[in-house]
Design a protein around this motif. Structure first.
Motif, PDB file in Angstrom:
ATOM      1  N   MET A   1       0.843  -1.168   0.000  1.00  0.00           N
ATOM      2  CA  MET A   1       0.000   0.000   0.000  1.00  0.00           C
ATOM      3  C   MET A   1       0.893   1.238   0.000  1.00  0.00           C
ATOM      4  O   MET A   1       1.837   1.328   0.764  1.00  0.00           O
ATOM      5  N   GLU A   2       0.603   2.175  -0.848  1.00  0.00           N
ATOM      6  CA  GLU A   2       1.443   3.364  -0.938  1.00  0.00           C
ATOM      7  C   GLU A   2       1.173   4.307   0.226  1.00  0.00           C
ATOM      8  O   GLU A   2       0.127   4.275   0.857  1.00  0.00           O
ATOM      9  N   GLU A   3       2.179   5.123   0.530  1.00  0.00           N
ATOM     10  CA  GLU A   3       2.054   6.058   1.645  1.00  0.00           C
ATOM     11  C   GLU A   3       1.144   7.217   1.255  1.00  0.00           C
ATOM     12  O   GLU A   3       1.202   7.732   0.145  1.00  0.00           O
ATOM     13  N   LEU A   4       0.307   7.613   2.185  1.00  0.00           N
ATOM     14  CA  LEU A   4      -0.619   8.713   1.935  1.00  0.00           C
ATOM     15  C   LEU A   4       0.065  10.020   2.302  1.00  0.00           C
ATOM     16  O   LEU A   4       0.374  10.254   3.455  1.00  0.00           O
ATOM     17  N   ASN A   5       0.287  10.864   1.301  1.00  0.00           N
ATOM     18  CA  ASN A   5       0.985  12.114   1.590  1.00  0.00           C
ATOM     19  C   ASN A   5       0.252  13.341   1.056  1.00  0.00           C
ATOM     20  O   ASN A   5       0.760  14.439   1.147  1.00  0.00           O
ATOM     21  N   LYS A   6      -0.928  13.141   0.519  1.00  0.00           N
ATOM     22  CA  LYS A   6      -1.738  14.265   0.052  1.00  0.00           C
ATOM     23  C   LYS A   6      -2.821  14.543   1.083  1.00  0.00           C
ATOM     24  O   LYS A   6      -3.125  13.710   1.921  1.00  0.00           O
ATOM     25  N   ARG A   7      -3.409  15.715   0.987  1.00  0.00           N
ATOM     26  CA  ARG A   7      -4.484  16.076   1.906  1.00  0.00           C
ATOM     27  C   ARG A   7      -5.810  15.451   1.489  1.00  0.00           C
ATOM     28  O   ARG A   7      -6.574  14.984   2.329  1.00  0.00           O
ATOM     29  N   TYR A   8      -6.089  15.454   0.202  1.00  0.00           N
ATOM     30  CA  TYR A   8      -7.345  14.912  -0.316  1.00  0.00           C
ATOM     31  C   TYR A   8      -7.074  13.971  -1.481  1.00  0.00           C
ATOM     32  O   TYR A   8      -6.134  14.162  -2.243  1.00  0.00           O
ATOM     33  N   TYR A   9      -7.947  12.975  -1.615  1.00  0.00           N
ATOM     34  CA  TYR A   9      -7.829  11.993  -2.684  1.00  0.00           C
ATOM     35  C   TYR A   9      -9.175  11.861  -3.376  1.00  0.00           C
ATOM     36  O   TYR A   9     -10.220  11.871  -2.724  1.00  0.00           O
ATOM     37  N   GLY A  10      -9.134  11.713  -4.682  1.00  0.00           N
ATOM     38  CA  GLY A  10     -10.352  11.492  -5.454  1.00  0.00           C
ATOM     39  C   GLY A  10     -10.816  10.063  -5.302  1.00  0.00           C
ATOM     40  O   GLY A  10     -10.066   9.178  -4.877  1.00  0.00           O
ATOM     41  N   ILE A  11     -12.050   9.817  -5.684  1.00  0.00           N
ATOM     42  CA  ILE A  11     -12.635   8.489  -5.509  1.00  0.00           C
ATOM     43  C   ILE A  11     -11.891   7.438  -6.335  1.00  0.00           C
ATOM     44  O   ILE A  11     -11.704   6.307  -5.894  1.00  0.00           O
ATOM     45  N   ARG A  12     -11.423   7.826  -7.517  1.00  0.00           N
ATOM     46  CA  ARG A  12     -10.686   6.887  -8.367  1.00  0.00           C
ATOM     47  C   ARG A  12      -9.362   6.483  -7.701  1.00  0.00           C
ATOM     48  O   ARG A  12      -8.987   5.305  -7.687  1.00  0.00           O
ATOM     49  N   GLU A  13      -8.668   7.477  -7.115  1.00  0.00           N
ATOM     50  CA  GLU A  13      -7.403   7.183  -6.425  1.00  0.00           C
ATOM     51  C   GLU A  13      -7.628   6.245  -5.241  1.00  0.00           C
ATOM     52  O   GLU A  13      -6.852   5.309  -5.029  1.00  0.00           O
ATOM     53  N   VAL A  14      -8.674   6.495  -4.491  1.00  0.00           N
ATOM     54  CA  VAL A  14      -8.968   5.673  -3.322  1.00  0.00           C
ATOM     55  C   VAL A  14      -9.322   4.253  -3.739  1.00  0.00           C
ATOM     56  O   VAL A  14      -8.867   3.283  -3.138  1.00  0.00           O
ATOM     57  N   ALA A  15     -10.121   4.127  -4.786  1.00  0.00           N
ATOM     58  CA  ALA A  15     -10.497   2.800  -5.283  1.00  0.00           C
ATOM     59  C   ALA A  15      -9.255   2.015  -5.711  1.00  0.00           C
ATOM     60  O   ALA A  15      -9.111   0.832  -5.367  1.00  0.00           O
ATOM     61  N   GLU A  16      -8.346   2.664  -6.430  1.00  0.00           N
ATOM     62  CA  GLU A  16      -7.112   1.999  -6.854  1.00  0.00           C
ATOM     63  C   GLU A  16      -6.237   1.649  -5.658  1.00  0.00           C
ATOM     64  O   GLU A  16      -5.662   0.565  -5.598  1.00  0.00           O
ATOM     65  N   LEU A  17      -6.140   2.558  -4.710  1.00  0.00           N
ATOM     66  CA  LEU A  17      -5.326   2.353  -3.516  1.00  0.00           C
ATOM     67  C   LEU A  17      -5.816   1.152  -2.714  1.00  0.00           C
ATOM     68  O   LEU A  17      -5.018   0.345  -2.235  1.00  0.00           O
ATOM     69  N   LEU A  18      -7.135   1.002  -2.606  1.00  0.00           N
ATOM     70  CA  LEU A  18      -7.710  -0.077  -1.805  1.00  0.00           C
ATOM     71  C   LEU A  18      -8.011  -1.336  -2.620  1.00  0.00           C
ATOM     72  O   LEU A  18      -8.396  -2.359  -2.054  1.00  0.00           O
TER      73      LEU A  18
END
Length: 112
Positions: free
Chosen positions: A1-18
């Motif tokens: 799992m990549e490190e979270l370093n942004k303040r906000y994430y879009g739904i597409r980014e979150v879906a890919e991350l998870l």
């Protein structure tokens, strides 16, 4: 799992991350009242690190631990209530501690 370093994430980014579909994120948003990602001016969902951590917890309960959606909701609710009770207890203990420290300080002044 990549490190979270942004303040906000879009739904597409979150879906890919998870590793889930976007529709599953929308579905969980409806099923879990505690999951409320903000929306930007365009109406797009934006997730914070807290939202993502909450989603990870939901996914762990459902996929890894075998909870039903209802069971996961109840588990999170009961845990939330327990945390609330713990916070009340801590606040009361801090109040007592302050009282005892003031009492001690008063006794020390009288001894001088």
């Amino acid at each position: 799992m990549e490190e979270l370093n942004k303040r906000y994430y879009g739904i597409r980014e979150v879906a890919e991350l998870l590793g889930v579909e976007i529709s599953q994120l929308r579905f969980y948003e409806k099923e879990f009242p505690t999951l409320k990602p903000r929306k930007n001016r365009a109406g797009d969902r934006i997730y914070t690190k807290v939202d993502i951590d909450h989603l990870k917890e939901i996914l762990t309960l459902v996929k890894e631990k075998g909870y039903t959606l209802r069971g996961a909701r109840e588990y999170l609710k009961s845990r939330s209530l327990a945390q609330s009770e713990n916070a009340k207890m801590i606040a009361k203990l801090q109040e007592i501690k302050g009282f005892l420290q003031n009492l001690r300080d008063g006794i020390e002044r009288e001894e001088l």
